[in-house]
Structure formats: structure tokens, C-alpha cells
Design a protein around this motif. Sequence first.
Motif, mmCIF file in Angstrom:
data_model
loop_
_atom_site.group_PDB
_atom_site.id
_atom_site.type_symbol
_atom_site.label_atom_id
_atom_site.label_comp_id
_atom_site.label_asym_id
_atom_site.label_seq_id
_atom_site.Cartn_x
_atom_site.Cartn_y
_atom_site.Cartn_z
ATOM 1 N N ARG A 300 29.121 55.999 -20.124
ATOM 2 C CA ARG A 300 28.119 56.300 -19.830
ATOM 3 C C ARG A 300 27.147 54.984 -20.018
ATOM 4 O O ARG A 300 25.768 55.245 -20.292
ATOM 5 C CB ARG A 300 28.187 57.526 -19.886
ATOM 6 N N GLN A 301 27.479 55.353 -21.495
ATOM 7 C CA GLN A 301 26.780 54.531 -22.447
ATOM 8 C C GLN A 301 26.297 53.104 -21.664
ATOM 9 O O GLN A 301 25.250 52.294 -22.055
ATOM 10 C CB GLN A 301 27.476 54.308 -24.178
ATOM 11 N N LEU A 304 23.804 52.941 -19.069
ATOM 12 C CA LEU A 304 22.393 53.401 -20.062
ATOM 13 C C LEU A 304 22.029 51.876 -20.241
ATOM 14 O O LEU A 304 20.685 51.925 -20.433
ATOM 15 C CB LEU A 304 21.949 54.560 -20.835
ATOM 16 N N LEU A 337 26.227 57.942 -13.658
ATOM 17 C CA LEU A 337 25.959 58.583 -14.431
ATOM 18 C C LEU A 337 26.816 59.779 -14.074
ATOM 19 O O LEU A 337 27.240 60.972 -14.088
ATOM 20 C CB LEU A 337 24.674 58.837 -14.518
ATOM 21 N N ILE A 342 27.577 63.571 -14.266
ATOM 22 C CA ILE A 342 26.503 64.305 -15.267
ATOM 23 C C ILE A 342 25.267 64.973 -13.113
ATOM 24 O O ILE A 342 25.441 64.132 -13.126
ATOM 25 C CB ILE A 342 25.578 62.796 -16.005
ATOM 26 N N GLU A 346 19.784 65.604 -14.691
ATOM 27 C CA GLU A 346 19.950 65.352 -16.088
ATOM 28 C C GLU A 346 20.030 64.034 -16.304
ATOM 29 O O GLU A 346 19.632 63.245 -16.604
ATOM 30 C CB GLU A 346 21.140 65.801 -16.999
ATOM 31 N N ALA A 347 20.746 63.062 -15.135
ATOM 32 C CA ALA A 347 21.085 62.207 -15.307
ATOM 33 C C ALA A 347 19.969 60.681 -14.758
ATOM 34 O O ALA A 347 19.287 60.036 -15.003
ATOM 35 C CB ALA A 347 21.799 61.372 -13.534
ATOM 36 N N ARG A 349 16.674 62.505 -15.429
ATOM 37 C CA ARG A 349 16.472 62.152 -16.976
ATOM 38 C C ARG A 349 16.337 60.781 -18.602
ATOM 39 O O ARG A 349 16.100 60.046 -18.799
ATOM 40 C CB ARG A 349 16.116 63.183 -17.717
ATOM 41 N N GLN A 350 17.552 61.233 -18.580
ATOM 42 C CA GLN A 350 18.159 59.862 -19.129
ATOM 43 C C GLN A 350 18.610 58.052 -18.225
ATOM 44 O O GLN A 350 18.232 57.725 -19.377
ATOM 45 C CB GLN A 350 20.025 59.966 -18.979
ATOM 46 N N ASP A 353 14.797 58.007 -19.880
ATOM 47 C CA ASP A 353 14.666 58.111 -20.959
ATOM 48 C C ASP A 353 14.599 56.468 -21.734
ATOM 49 O O ASP A 353 14.688 55.557 -22.736
ATOM 50 C CB ASP A 353 15.937 58.917 -21.727
ATOM 51 N N ALA A 354 16.175 55.735 -21.140
ATOM 52 C CA ALA A 354 17.026 54.484 -21.079
ATOM 53 C C ALA A 354 16.383 53.377 -20.749
ATOM 54 O O ALA A 354 15.620 52.107 -21.617
ATOM 55 C CB ALA A 354 18.372 54.313 -20.367
ATOM 56 N N ARG A 358 10.045 57.557 -21.047
ATOM 57 C CA ARG A 358 9.661 59.138 -21.407
ATOM 58 C C ARG A 358 8.946 59.973 -21.826
ATOM 59 O O ARG A 358 7.627 59.073 -21.959
ATOM 60 C CB ARG A 358 10.958 59.621 -23.188
#
Length: 376
Positions: A300-301, A304, A337, A342, A346-347, A349-350, A353-354, A358
Motif C-alpha cells: 500500500r505504501q 501511494l 489498494l 481497502i 477509502e482507496a 480518498r487515499q 491525498d497522496a 485533499r
Amino acid sequence: MIGRLTAALSRGRAGLMLAVQAGLAAGLAWFVAHDLFGRPMPFFAPIAAVIALGSSVGQRLRRTTELVAGVAAGIGLGDGIILLIGAGPVQIGVIVLLAVLLATAAGGGAPLIVQSASSAVLVATLTSTTGQLWTRFLDALVGGGIALVVMTVLLPLNPLTVVRRAADPALRAFTGGLYDAAAGLADADASVVRAAVERLRAAEGTFAAFSAAIDAARENVAFAPARWRTRGALAQYVEGSAQLTYALRNVRVLLRRAQTAIEDREPIPDVLPVSVRHLGDAVELLRQEWDRGDEPVGARQQALRAVTESGRAYQAGVGYSGGVVVAQTRTTVADLLRATGIEYAEATRQVRDAIGWRGRPHGARRKPGRSGSMPS
């Protein structure tokens, strides 16, 4: 020569369990039909057991049902037509024609069609022993039943082993294609990117095998009590396999656009090949974490990180195709993701954000970069 021998040994090792299952089922089927039911020559019982076990792993219950149903349908049609119009070459043709049509109309697979036709032929050609041919139905029932007992109770395959063995080449091919593409982008070499696209197209075969292994795993877990404890570990593969297929398709679109960007001499910011490299790292980490049964946090990290790097391409300046590459990166990361468990919202949104979006409304547009980039 050594490589071929190693590959042959690997294939033999992979098929060992199925071979043991088939041998045990064939022997037990003959014993039950011959010694317990008193059939003098129950040749079809072990044949049915082997067909049920080996014809299509992952659909054995359905195939066994089709096997027995095909025998019954063929015998019924043969007896009925012979009773009405007698025996002969024309009758054989009519019986086989009707048996195949009936099996096809019922939506049956190859076992149902073949067994319906062959049973009908036996009835039509061995009319003097037609009454005894119903014992072939008993043979099929015994063989199919024994096959199911062997695969679910006596020697059930380990579904985790089956899935991991199929997932490993699929994910390695995915990773290798992304690494090759990243190198081609870094060197602005369209031929390397094109080769990476072809490599990922070829990887669809390994992903199809992965999907088949998922079906086999579901079957084993559903019908084999000894394998119920593996349900939790299998959930990662089962829930993530479809999303990985989506990611593979999106990456192929991404790379074709990257190839076009190179051929059109669009600017290729350094962050784009870095982003693609991070995608490859994410898939490789996912393979490793799934194999260990760990939560895929590292995957995941890294995914992103890929979308963050791709977002910086707007500031560096991209052309039309480069903008599509960035958009496809976001879509691919969302798929990855979701493959890690996920949920969709939520995927999304992440990913936003990345990339630094956001709080921005979903329909907001980013201003073009120095080269007139196209946001999505």
C-alpha cells in the motif's frame, strides 16, 4: 538441457498430488464397484474417477455431476429410440445427434456431451445387453463419488499451495513488465516500453491460471473440512485477484500512452519512470506479503508513493499522453489498494491525498503544466 530438466521436475512436483489422488481414486473405485457391488468388470468406475479428478480442477463437483448425468441421458435416449424405431446405422446417427443436442441445450460441458453420446452409442450397438448397460451408470456414480471423497476427505489439495503456486508467476510477470517499462521511460526508448506492453499482454495467461487456481481453492475450502482453517489466509488472494486483473489492464493502457509520449517527443519528467518503478515495487511487495500471510502494508505504501511521484509530473510539465499516464497511474494505484483489501471509497480518498488533492472537489481541474498537461 539442465533448464529443461529443472522445468520438467518442477512440473512433475506440481502434479504429484493430483497423480496420487487419481491413483488412489481409481483403485478405490474398482474395489468398491467390483468387491462391494459385485460388478464383474467395472472398467468405467476408475475411468470416471480419473475424469472427475483431472478434467478441470476447480469445477470437479460440476464435472462429476455432468459425467453421471451424461451416462444416464445417453442410456435413456438409446433405449427409448431403439424401442421406437429399432437398431441400425441410421438409428445410431439419430441417437448421437439427439444426445449431443440435449447435452448442449442443457448447458453442459465436454463431460456431459461426450458421455451422453458415447453411452447412446453403446446402447445402440450392444442392444443384446442393453439391460446390463445401466450398470455403467452405477460405475459412473461410484467413480465420481469416490473421486469426491478422495479430493475432499482423504487427500484434499492444500488450496493455499495451489493459489500461491499460480499467483507467483503472475505477479512476477507483472512486476517484471513494470520494471522494464520504467527503464524504457527513463531512457526515452519506445521499443523497450513496447516490449514491456507485450510482456504484460503475455502475462494474461498466467493471470488466467491464477483465476483458475482461485476457483480450485474455493472448491477445496468449501468441500474439504481439513482445509477450512486456510480460509482466512486465502481471503487475501480471493478478494484481490480480480482487482489485480483490473490493475494489469490499466497498466497496459498506461504503458501504451507512455510509448506514444516518447514517440511524439513529449517531455518525460524524471518522476514518471520513478512512478512506474514504484508500481513494480508495490506489486512485488504484494506478492511477498501475501506469500507470508502478512497484511500488505508495504504494498500500500509503495503504491501511494507511485501516485505521489506521478502527481509531480504536472509541475514538471507533461504533454497530452503524459497526462493520460498520470491519470492511469491513479486508477492503477486505486486497483492495487483495493487488491490489498481497502474499500473503494477509502482507496479513492487515499489516492487523492497522496497526489495532493485533499479537500478538492471531485470535479476540480488542475491548471495545465508548462507543456499544457491534461488533468483528468
